[in-house]
Motif scaffolding. Sequence first.
Motif, PDB file in Angstrom:
ATOM      1  N   HIS A 165      27.821   0.312  26.266  1.00 58.34           N
ATOM      2  CA  HIS A 165      26.567  -0.280  25.709  1.00 58.34           C
ATOM      3  C   HIS A 165      25.806   0.601  24.785  1.00 58.34           C
ATOM      4  O   HIS A 165      25.665   1.815  25.076  1.00 58.34           O
ATOM      5  CB  HIS A 165      25.920  -0.631  27.042  1.00 58.34           C
ATOM      6  N   ASP A 166      25.488   0.048  23.616  1.00 57.75           N
ATOM      7  CA  ASP A 166      24.630   0.942  22.744  1.00 57.75           C
ATOM      8  C   ASP A 166      22.812   1.117  23.555  1.00 57.75           C
ATOM      9  O   ASP A 166      22.733   0.219  24.228  1.00 57.75           O
ATOM     10  CB  ASP A 166      24.080   0.111  21.654  1.00 57.75           C
ATOM     11  N   ILE A 167      22.712   2.464  23.418  1.00 57.39           N
ATOM     12  CA  ILE A 167      21.470   2.686  23.974  1.00 57.39           C
ATOM     13  C   ILE A 167      20.153   2.198  23.464  1.00 57.39           C
ATOM     14  O   ILE A 167      19.028   1.925  24.223  1.00 57.39           O
ATOM     15  CB  ILE A 167      21.231   4.459  23.842  1.00 57.39           C
ATOM     16  N   ASN A 207      29.414   1.233  10.104  1.00 55.41           N
ATOM     17  CA  ASN A 207      28.684   1.818   9.067  1.00 55.41           C
ATOM     18  C   ASN A 207      29.452   3.258   8.686  1.00 55.41           C
ATOM     19  O   ASN A 207      30.015   3.844   9.424  1.00 55.41           O
ATOM     20  CB  ASN A 207      27.217   2.209   9.654  1.00 55.41           C
ATOM     21  N   GLY A 223      24.138   3.570   6.583  1.00 57.71           N
ATOM     22  CA  GLY A 223      23.553   3.614   7.757  1.00 57.71           C
ATOM     23  C   GLY A 223      23.893   4.208   8.777  1.00 57.71           C
ATOM     24  O   GLY A 223      23.534   4.092  10.158  1.00 57.71           O
ATOM     25  N   THR A 278      24.746   6.959  11.607  1.00 60.01           N
ATOM     26  CA  THR A 278      23.886   8.137  12.327  1.00 60.01           C
ATOM     27  C   THR A 278      24.659   8.993  13.183  1.00 60.01           C
ATOM     28  O   THR A 278      24.300  10.158  13.128  1.00 60.01           O
ATOM     29  CB  THR A 278      22.575   7.523  13.079  1.00 60.01           C
ATOM     30  N   VAL A 279      25.850   8.332  13.879  1.00 61.07           N
ATOM     31  CA  VAL A 279      26.810   9.169  14.609  1.00 61.07           C
ATOM     32  C   VAL A 279      27.875   9.437  13.701  1.00 61.07           C
ATOM     33  O   VAL A 279      28.476   8.228  13.621  1.00 61.07           O
ATOM     34  CB  VAL A 279      26.875   8.464  16.122  1.00 61.07           C
ATOM     35  N   HIS A 333      32.848   4.363  14.930  1.00 57.94           N
ATOM     36  CA  HIS A 333      32.689   3.391  15.907  1.00 57.94           C
ATOM     37  C   HIS A 333      32.440   2.013  15.360  1.00 57.94           C
ATOM     38  O   HIS A 333      32.047   1.847  14.201  1.00 57.94           O
ATOM     39  CB  HIS A 333      31.505   3.674  16.911  1.00 57.94           C
ATOM     40  N   HIS A 337      30.515  -1.679  16.026  1.00 54.73           N
ATOM     41  CA  HIS A 337      29.306  -2.296  16.807  1.00 54.73           C
ATOM     42  C   HIS A 337      29.773  -3.834  16.995  1.00 54.73           C
ATOM     43  O   HIS A 337      30.300  -4.322  16.206  1.00 54.73           O
ATOM     44  CB  HIS A 337      27.950  -2.396  15.951  1.00 54.73           C
TER      45      HIS A 337
HETATM   46  P1  5GP Z   1      25.291   4.087  13.605  1.00 56.70           P
HETATM   47  O1  5GP Z   1      24.044   4.202  13.035  1.00 56.70           O
HETATM   48  O2  5GP Z   1      26.174   5.633  13.535  1.00 56.70           O
HETATM   49  O3  5GP Z   1      26.440   2.981  12.963  1.00 56.70           O
HETATM   50  O4  5GP Z   1      25.719   3.816  15.218  1.00 56.70           O
HETATM   51  C1  5GP Z   1      25.088   4.845  16.092  1.00 56.70           C
HETATM   52  C2  5GP Z   1      24.695   3.992  17.319  1.00 56.70           C
HETATM   53  O5  5GP Z   1      24.754   4.792  18.459  1.00 56.70           O
HETATM   54  C3  5GP Z   1      23.266   3.229  17.324  1.00 56.70           C
HETATM   55  O6  5GP Z   1      23.274   1.950  17.402  1.00 56.70           O
HETATM   56  C4  5GP Z   1      22.652   4.271  18.376  1.00 56.70           C
HETATM   57  O7  5GP Z   1      21.615   3.418  19.028  1.00 56.70           O
HETATM   58  C5  5GP Z   1      23.742   4.463  19.260  1.00 56.70           C
HETATM   59  N1  5GP Z   1      23.548   5.576  20.070  1.00 56.70           N
HETATM   60  C6  5GP Z   1      22.927   6.975  19.665  1.00 56.70           C
HETATM   61  N2  5GP Z   1      22.850   7.738  20.432  1.00 56.70           N
HETATM   62  C7  5GP Z   1      23.419   7.101  21.728  1.00 56.70           C
HETATM   63  C8  5GP Z   1      23.517   7.449  23.227  1.00 56.70           C
HETATM   64  O8  5GP Z   1      23.368   8.651  23.579  1.00 56.70           O
HETATM   65  N3  5GP Z   1      24.083   6.656  23.950  1.00 56.70           N
HETATM   66  C9  5GP Z   1      24.462   5.332  23.491  1.00 56.70           C
HETATM   67  N4  5GP Z   1      25.067   4.779  24.395  1.00 56.70           N
HETATM   68  N5  5GP Z   1      24.372   4.928  22.313  1.00 56.70           N
HETATM   69  C10 5GP Z   1      23.665   5.943  21.184  1.00 56.70           C
END
Ligand code: 5GP
Length: 113
Positions: free
Chosen positions: A29-31, A86, A92, A94-95, A99, A101
């Motif tokens: 699950h997303d945080i 992303n 968009g 951030t990690v 991955h 979604h």
């Molecule tokens: P991005 O913006 O890279 O496409 O998505 C990164 C996702 O990782 C975001 O939706 C964010 O809420 C999620 N995320 C960031 N840090 C953590 C974490 O420590 N645990 C979980 N489960 N999700 C995270």
Amino acid sequence: MSDSLFTKIIQRELDAEFVYEDDRVVAFHDIAPQAPVHILIVPRKQIPMLDDLNEEDEALMGHMVYVASKLARTLKLDHGYRLVMNCNHQGGQTVFHIHMHLLGGRQMQWPPG
Ligand code: 5GP
């Protein structure tokens, strides 16, 4: 390459609520959920972003989509859902560990923001 946030989750150094795992991918699950269902499907292989994909990753990408569709069925997202990947800052991301979604449980809008 140092371990990404998601590699640390995969290695259980950080907590997450897992919903699926196999030898190639995990899902948790997303945080910060952006929909009633918001799951991340993450390859165990640490690939920073879509720009870094090689031909050898083609089957892995297909597997991620298949796992997402299986999860959507398990979670009874019968009216639809959205898969998002992303890429890089303007996309968009951030990690920087690729991955997908899986978002569902509410009406999605188009175009995305
Ligand atoms: P991005 O913006 O890279 O496409 O998505 C990164 C996702 O990782 C975001 O939706 C964010 O809420 C999620 N995320 C960031 N840090 C953590 C974490 O420590 N645990 C979980 N489960 N999700 C995270």
